[in-house]
Each structure stands twice: as C-alpha cells, then as structure tokens.
Design a protein around this motif. Structure first.
Motif, PDB file in Angstrom:
ATOM      1  N   SER A 101       1.049  -0.890  -0.132  1.00  0.00           N
ATOM      2  CA  SER A 101      -0.395  -0.184  -0.244  1.00  0.00           C
ATOM      3  C   SER A 101       1.075   1.440   0.267  1.00  0.00           C
ATOM      4  N   PHE A 102       0.653   2.595  -0.260  1.00  0.00           N
ATOM      5  CA  PHE A 102       1.211   3.627   0.012  1.00  0.00           C
ATOM      6  C   PHE A 102       2.100   3.756   0.786  1.00  0.00           C
ATOM      7  N   LEU A 103       1.535   2.952   2.156  1.00  0.00           N
ATOM      8  CA  LEU A 103       1.910   3.620   3.229  1.00  0.00           C
ATOM      9  C   LEU A 103       2.816   3.210   3.436  1.00  0.00           C
ATOM     10  N   GLU A 104       2.498   1.949   2.970  1.00  0.00           N
ATOM     11  CA  GLU A 104       4.094   1.239   3.049  1.00  0.00           C
ATOM     12  C   GLU A 104       5.194   2.006   2.043  1.00  0.00           C
ATOM     13  N   ILE A 105       5.275   2.872   1.221  1.00  0.00           N
ATOM     14  CA  ILE A 105       6.670   2.801   0.362  1.00  0.00           C
ATOM     15  C   ILE A 105       7.342   3.108   1.171  1.00  0.00           C
ATOM     16  N   PHE A 110      11.204   2.984  -3.157  1.00  0.00           N
ATOM     17  CA  PHE A 110      10.837   3.529  -4.135  1.00  0.00           C
ATOM     18  C   PHE A 110      12.664   3.758  -5.084  1.00  0.00           C
ATOM     19  N   GLU A 111      13.755   3.740  -4.488  1.00  0.00           N
ATOM     20  CA  GLU A 111      14.266   3.770  -5.474  1.00  0.00           C
ATOM     21  C   GLU A 111      14.873   2.490  -5.706  1.00  0.00           C
ATOM     22  N   ASN A 154      -2.480  -1.658  -4.846  1.00  0.00           N
ATOM     23  CA  ASN A 154      -1.507  -2.247  -4.531  1.00  0.00           C
ATOM     24  C   ASN A 154      -0.219  -2.790  -5.227  1.00  0.00           C
ATOM     25  N   LEU A 155      -0.127  -2.257  -6.227  1.00  0.00           N
ATOM     26  CA  LEU A 155       0.918  -1.756  -6.961  1.00  0.00           C
ATOM     27  C   LEU A 155       1.397  -0.246  -7.763  1.00  0.00           C
ATOM     28  N   LEU A 157       2.896   1.933  -6.734  1.00  0.00           N
ATOM     29  CA  LEU A 157       4.781   2.802  -6.809  1.00  0.00           C
ATOM     30  C   LEU A 157       4.753   2.064  -8.090  1.00  0.00           C
ATOM     31  N   TYR A 158       5.045   0.846  -8.527  1.00  0.00           N
ATOM     32  CA  TYR A 158       4.621   0.487 -10.241  1.00  0.00           C
ATOM     33  C   TYR A 158       3.983   1.047 -10.992  1.00  0.00           C
ATOM     34  N   GLY A 159       2.952   1.674 -10.957  1.00  0.00           N
ATOM     35  CA  GLY A 159       2.122   1.994 -11.906  1.00  0.00           C
ATOM     36  C   GLY A 159       2.274   3.591 -11.515  1.00  0.00           C
ATOM     37  N   ILE A 160       2.851   4.244 -10.772  1.00  0.00           N
ATOM     38  CA  ILE A 160       3.912   5.709 -11.056  1.00  0.00           C
ATOM     39  C   ILE A 160       4.968   5.426 -11.527  1.00  0.00           C
ATOM     40  N   SER A 161       5.593   4.860 -11.825  1.00  0.00           N
ATOM     41  CA  SER A 161       7.280   4.188 -12.221  1.00  0.00           C
ATOM     42  C   SER A 161       6.632   3.451 -13.888  1.00  0.00           C
ATOM     43  N   LYS A 162       5.825   3.239 -14.230  1.00  0.00           N
ATOM     44  CA  LYS A 162       5.360   2.849 -15.900  1.00  0.00           C
ATOM     45  C   LYS A 162       4.607   4.005 -16.534  1.00  0.00           C
ATOM     46  N   ALA A 163       3.230   4.907 -15.285  1.00  0.00           N
ATOM     47  CA  ALA A 163       3.664   6.249 -15.925  1.00  0.00           C
ATOM     48  C   ALA A 163       4.514   6.754 -16.318  1.00  0.00           C
ATOM     49  N   GLY A 164       5.155   7.192 -15.983  1.00  0.00           N
ATOM     50  CA  GLY A 164       7.068   7.806 -15.703  1.00  0.00           C
ATOM     51  C   GLY A 164       6.876   7.370 -17.377  1.00  0.00           C
ATOM     52  N   LEU A 165       7.091   6.298 -17.826  1.00  0.00           N
ATOM     53  CA  LEU A 165       7.447   5.703 -19.203  1.00  0.00           C
ATOM     54  C   LEU A 165       6.801   6.335 -20.026  1.00  0.00           C
ATOM     55  N   ALA A 166       6.042   6.118 -19.390  1.00  0.00           N
ATOM     56  CA  ALA A 166       4.351   6.621 -20.364  1.00  0.00           C
ATOM     57  C   ALA A 166       4.680   8.165 -21.084  1.00  0.00           C
ATOM     58  N   GLN A 167       5.098   8.996 -20.208  1.00  0.00           N
ATOM     59  CA  GLN A 167       5.293  10.398 -20.149  1.00  0.00           C
ATOM     60  C   GLN A 167       6.726  10.887 -20.513  1.00  0.00           C
ATOM     61  N   LEU A 168       8.271   9.544 -20.436  1.00  0.00           N
ATOM     62  CA  LEU A 168       8.983   9.567 -20.695  1.00  0.00           C
ATOM     63  C   LEU A 168       8.280   9.466 -22.659  1.00  0.00           C
ATOM     64  N   ALA A 169       8.444   8.613 -22.903  1.00  0.00           N
ATOM     65  CA  ALA A 169       7.606   8.379 -24.540  1.00  0.00           C
ATOM     66  C   ALA A 169       6.687   9.776 -25.202  1.00  0.00           C
ATOM     67  N   ARG A 170       6.037  10.608 -25.024  1.00  0.00           N
ATOM     68  CA  ARG A 170       5.596  11.498 -25.041  1.00  0.00           C
ATOM     69  C   ARG A 170       6.687  12.912 -25.041  1.00  0.00           C
ATOM     70  N   ASN A 171       7.699  12.563 -24.258  1.00  0.00           N
ATOM     71  CA  ASN A 171       8.524  13.898 -24.171  1.00  0.00           C
ATOM     72  C   ASN A 171       9.387  13.911 -25.168  1.00  0.00           C
ATOM     73  N   LEU A 172      10.277  12.400 -25.231  1.00  0.00           N
ATOM     74  CA  LEU A 172      11.317  12.257 -26.259  1.00  0.00           C
ATOM     75  C   LEU A 172      10.696  11.856 -27.841  1.00  0.00           C
ATOM     76  N   ALA A 173       8.863  11.991 -28.107  1.00  0.00           N
ATOM     77  CA  ALA A 173       9.049  12.248 -29.062  1.00  0.00           C
ATOM     78  C   ALA A 173       8.628  13.580 -29.824  1.00  0.00           C
TER      79      ALA A 173
END
Length: 256
Positions: A101-105, A110-111, A154-155, A157-173
C-alpha cells in the motif's frame, strides 16, 4: 506495401528479452529480419535464448546486462556497437513490481523501483539517442503497463514508475521528432507470462478480471510482440508519442 512490416538489416536491442513479452518481441523482430540483441540480467538465459533463436534462423547476439548499474548499460551499448553496429531500434522491457500500500512505501522500495523501471530507461536512451540523431532515424519503445493509466491500490508505486515511461515517450517524441526518431510506449493488460502468475494463478482474482474484459480472456505475448513490430517498422511510421493499450478492452468496459 510488401515490406511494410520488415525490419531487415536493423539492429534491435531488446532489454528484458529472455522471457515473457520481451522474448516474444525479440523473436518476432528477428523473424522479420532484424539482428536482435538479447539482453537481461540472466546470463544463462541470454545464451539459451540466443541459441534458440539462432536455431530458428534468427540473427541473435546475447549480451547480458543488469540495467540497475549504469556501467553495465555503458558496456551493453558499446558491445552492441562492436558486435552488430549502431542501434536502430531500442525496446526497453525490464521492470519490477513490489506490492504494497501507499503507506508501506519506503525509500529503499522507491529507489529500487524507480531505478529499474524508469531511471534505467532514461539512461539507456541517453546513450542511444545521439547516434540516432546522427542518422536522422530511430525507434524507441518502452514496455509500460495498464497500471500507467489506472489507479492501483496494491501496485501503486509500480504504476507511478510505468506512467513515467509513458510520459517519457511523449516528451522524447516531441523533442526528437524533428530528428525522425519515433518514441512510443506499450501498456499491456494481463498477459500470460510468468510475471502475471500472481494474478493468473488466483482463480477468484482472474475470474473477476476476465469478466471485466470484453474479450473474456487474458492476452498472449505474441499479441504484444505484434504491436512492437508495427511500431518498429514502416507500418507504424506516423505513430509517435503514444501509449498504446493492449488489454482486451478492460479499460473501456462498463463492468457489465
């Protein structure tokens, strides 16, 4: 039209390509003519996958790499150039998911998650893009996740990191589109892989998920690989900056 899906004479580096979706992507690109660099932190897995591909007539080179270490990424890019040539296609398929959960991060969780799921993608892309700029041509694809577009209890932090990849793709495009470099993300839903066993082996969970999916099944690795081939070939030549969802319709279902 006949060569629309060809990646003949291209060098394709696929990280995380000894299992699951990464392996299927590497195999399909190899079938369609690319020299594929098979890479993961599993050295024996890389060698076995290389042998399997070569037995099928695929031009494959195994180069193990732990993407959590920048010096390993440096070596991967250098060795790829020495053994195959400059990288035309980069497909980044590595990822870890630490439930909680969020409170367990905590800082360690995170790193580790950000380092492997997002930071490695940024670093390897920085190593590859300059040569693509020189050639005025390049393809970059990130394996994101359906978690990048949905809330996750339940996932998260994983979702946050993967959302970062989608945004990275937009930025680089946007930044590198003028250099004829196309960058996209693929966000699979539940796919039949070892990674998804925690869900697919739980009858109660997977039954509910399938009922929420219009196609009433989970996905196959080759269905994700097919999208990667589209994006890597001339067939996807006018697609860039997208996060393409492959989920059997889960995200558009009304739940009935």
């Amino acid at each position: 039209m006949r060569n629309l899906f060809s990646v003949e004479n291209k060098v394709a580096l696929i990280t995380g390509s000894t299992s699951g979706m990464g392996k299927a992507i590497a195999e399909l690109l190899g079938i369609h003519g690319a020299t594929v660099i098979v890479s993961s932190n599993d050295e024996q897995g890389c060698l076995k996958t290389q042998e399997k591909f070569q037995n099928k007539g695929i031009k494959a080179i195994a180069i193990p790499c732990d993407v959590s270490k920048k010096e390993n990424i440096d070596a991967l890019v250098l060795e790829t150039k020495e053994k195959a040539g400059e990288i035309d296609i980069l497909i980044h398929c590595v990822g870890i998911a630490i439930p909680g959960s969020f409170l367990e991060i905590d800082s360690a969780t995170f790193e580790k998650t950000m380092q492997i799921n997002l930071q490695s993608a940024i670093y390897i892309t920085q190593k590859v893009i300059p040569k693509m700029q020189d050639k005025k041509e390049g393809i970059i694809i990130y394996l994101s996740s359906l978690s990048s577009v949905r809330g996750n209890k339940n996932l998260g932090l994983y979702g946050i990191s993967k959302a970062g990849l989608a945004q990275l793709a937009r930025n680089l495009a946007v930044e590198f589109g003028p250099d004829n470099i196309r960058v996209n993300a693929i966000s699979p839903g539940v796919i039949d892989t070892e990674f998804a066993k925690a869900m697919t082996n739980n009858p109660e969970v997977i039954e509910k998920r399938i009922l929420l999916t219009p196609l009433r099944r989970i996905g196959k690795v080759e269905e994700v690989a097919g999208m990667a081939l589209l994006l890597a070939s001339k067939a996807g030549g006018f697609i860039t900056g997208q996060n393409i969802i492959i989920d059997g319709g889960t995200t558009i279902s009304d739940g009935n």
